[in-house]
Enzyme design. Sequence first.
Site, short mmCIF file in Angstrom:
data_model
loop_
_atom_site.label_atom_id
_atom_site.label_comp_id
_atom_site.label_asym_id
_atom_site.label_seq_id
_atom_site.Cartn_x
_atom_site.Cartn_y
_atom_site.Cartn_z
N GLY A 151 -67.69 -31.67 42.63
CA GLY A 151 -67.23 -30.29 42.45
C GLY A 151 -66.19 -30.19 41.36
N ASP A 152 -65.79 -28.95 41.11
CA ASP A 152 -64.80 -28.64 40.07
C ASP A 152 -63.60 -28.02 40.78
OD1 ASP A 152 -63.30 -27.20 38.22
OD2 ASP A 152 -65.03 -26.74 36.96
N PHE A 153 -62.42 -28.65 40.64
CA PHE A 153 -61.28 -28.15 41.43
C PHE A 153 -60.77 -26.79 40.97
CE2 PHE A 153 -59.22 -32.19 39.44
CZ PHE A 153 -58.96 -31.59 38.22
N ASP A 164 -64.69 -35.21 42.83
CA ASP A 164 -64.56 -35.29 41.36
C ASP A 164 -65.77 -34.57 40.78
OD1 ASP A 164 -64.21 -36.29 38.54
OD2 ASP A 164 -62.79 -37.68 39.46
N HIS A 204 -50.84 -34.75 35.58
CA HIS A 204 -50.36 -34.99 34.19
C HIS A 204 -51.39 -34.60 33.14
CE1 HIS A 204 -51.88 -39.35 33.11
NE2 HIS A 204 -52.82 -38.65 33.68
C1 LIG Z 1 -57.14 -39.41 34.41
S1 LIG Z 1 -58.59 -39.42 35.42
C2 LIG Z 1 -57.92 -40.10 36.93
C3 LIG Z 1 -58.97 -40.73 37.80
C4 LIG Z 1 -58.42 -41.41 39.07
N1 LIG Z 1 -57.68 -40.47 39.90
C5 LIG Z 1 -57.55 -42.57 38.70
O1 LIG Z 1 -56.32 -42.45 38.64
O2 LIG Z 1 -58.09 -43.65 38.39
C6 LIG Z 1 -58.81 -37.71 35.82
C7 LIG Z 1 -59.98 -37.41 36.71
O3 LIG Z 1 -60.04 -35.98 36.89
C8 LIG Z 1 -61.40 -35.61 36.95
N2 LIG Z 1 -61.53 -34.18 36.63
C9 LIG Z 1 -61.30 -33.57 35.45
N3 LIG Z 1 -61.54 -32.26 35.55
C10 LIG Z 1 -61.94 -32.04 36.82
C11 LIG Z 1 -62.33 -30.86 37.55
N4 LIG Z 1 -62.35 -29.67 36.94
N5 LIG Z 1 -62.67 -30.98 38.86
C12 LIG Z 1 -62.64 -32.21 39.45
N6 LIG Z 1 -62.27 -33.36 38.83
C13 LIG Z 1 -61.92 -33.26 37.52
C14 LIG Z 1 -62.03 -36.51 35.89
O4 LIG Z 1 -63.42 -36.60 36.03
C15 LIG Z 1 -61.31 -37.83 36.13
O5 LIG Z 1 -61.99 -38.63 37.07
#
Ligand SMILES: C[S@@+](CC[C@H](N)C(=O)[O-])C[C@H]1O[C@@H](n2cnc3c(N)ncnc32)[C@H](O)[C@@H]1O
Length: 330
Positions: A220-222, A199, A240
């Site tokens: 990291g950033d996906f 994350d 989503h």
């Molecule tokens: C809606 S939350 C879901 C968190 C977890 N999977 C859950 O269901 O409880 C979306 C997650 O995506 C992560 N996120 C957003 N952009 C991201 C990126 N560019 N790279 C990695 N993670 C990212 C956010 O930090 C957040 O933790």
Amino acid sequence: MAEHTPFDALQQIAGGYCVSRCLHVVADLGVADFVDAVPRTAQELAKDLGADPDALCRVLRLLAAHGIFDAKGDTFQHSPASRLLRSDHPQSMRAFARMIGLPINWTIYEAMGHSVKTGHPTTEKILPDGYWNYFATHPQEGRVFNEAMEAKAHGQIAGIIASYDFSGFHTIADIGGGRGHLLQAIIDSSPQTSGVLFDLPQVVEEAAGAASSRIKLQPGDFFHDELPRCDAYTAMDIIHDWDDEKALAILKAIRHAAPTSAKLLLLETMVSEAPGPDWAKMLDIHMLVLLGGRQRTLDEYTQLLRKSGFAFRREINTQAGISILEAEAV
Ligand SMILES: C[S@@+](CC[C@H](N)C(=O)[O-])C[C@H]1O[C@@H](n2cnc3c(N)ncnc32)[C@H](O)[C@@H]1O
């Protein structure tokens, strides 16, 4: 009970934000933590909370009319829903109510006509650097968001663990796994399995204390960074959040890292065909307005998976308001 006329329906829905706002304020104040088995008067509660007794009583009366707290005269005790607002409840939804009520969400929703006119997220108008970047630069609100994700997931995790056998996997990466709550539960249920929590750095940092020896943290950033090579991947409420172009980019990044035959498990809430009120339909609007994402149908997920090098295998309804879409890297 009086018949619900079209006039009533419009009046209730037009003013519905008043009920939501009362819930946010009560969650922020922590009112539920001061209510216990014995009914308490609004006067007593207000004294403990430093609130105005008359105003608090009226707010609690409205919430009680919606099943949140149980009102008898000016005394209040817990209903099953208000008990879930206690901070110490194992499935506490207090953080979730606080997150939905964050001032930034209200500011964005005030301008939501932008989304309806353009099809774009309203966030682009209010936060040019995006929703996730807002939380990176506002750590207090970021913590409320991450805590809220953990809270909503706790209501679903038992159903997920009961519906899928994770024990055959050697290493599972949870992509966008937040504080690692899902991954931790999977690891706890599968003694031979290790995990990688991926994350954004400020989110993974919050998991540092909680991570077990079998969970590796990978900030990291996906969209830009290499993802770990594992034999399974989970992504819960991730796809989503994004429009099709970005969703495909995430899925392709996972496929790029995954060996052939690796499993991808998307955990998403499906919009039901039934015409009545449904959390997924509301979540869909949150996705539109806040993030430019959407709740998708099974067919839409299947197509995204195919375009990114995965074959859809099956949908497992966890009976906990979320489905597991199992796919395989081909
Ligand atoms: C809606 S939350 C879901 C968190 C977890 N999977 C859950 O269901 O409880 C979306 C997650 O995506 C992560 N996120 C957003 N952009 C991201 C990126 N560019 N790279 C990695 N993670 C990212 C956010 O930090 C957040 O933790």
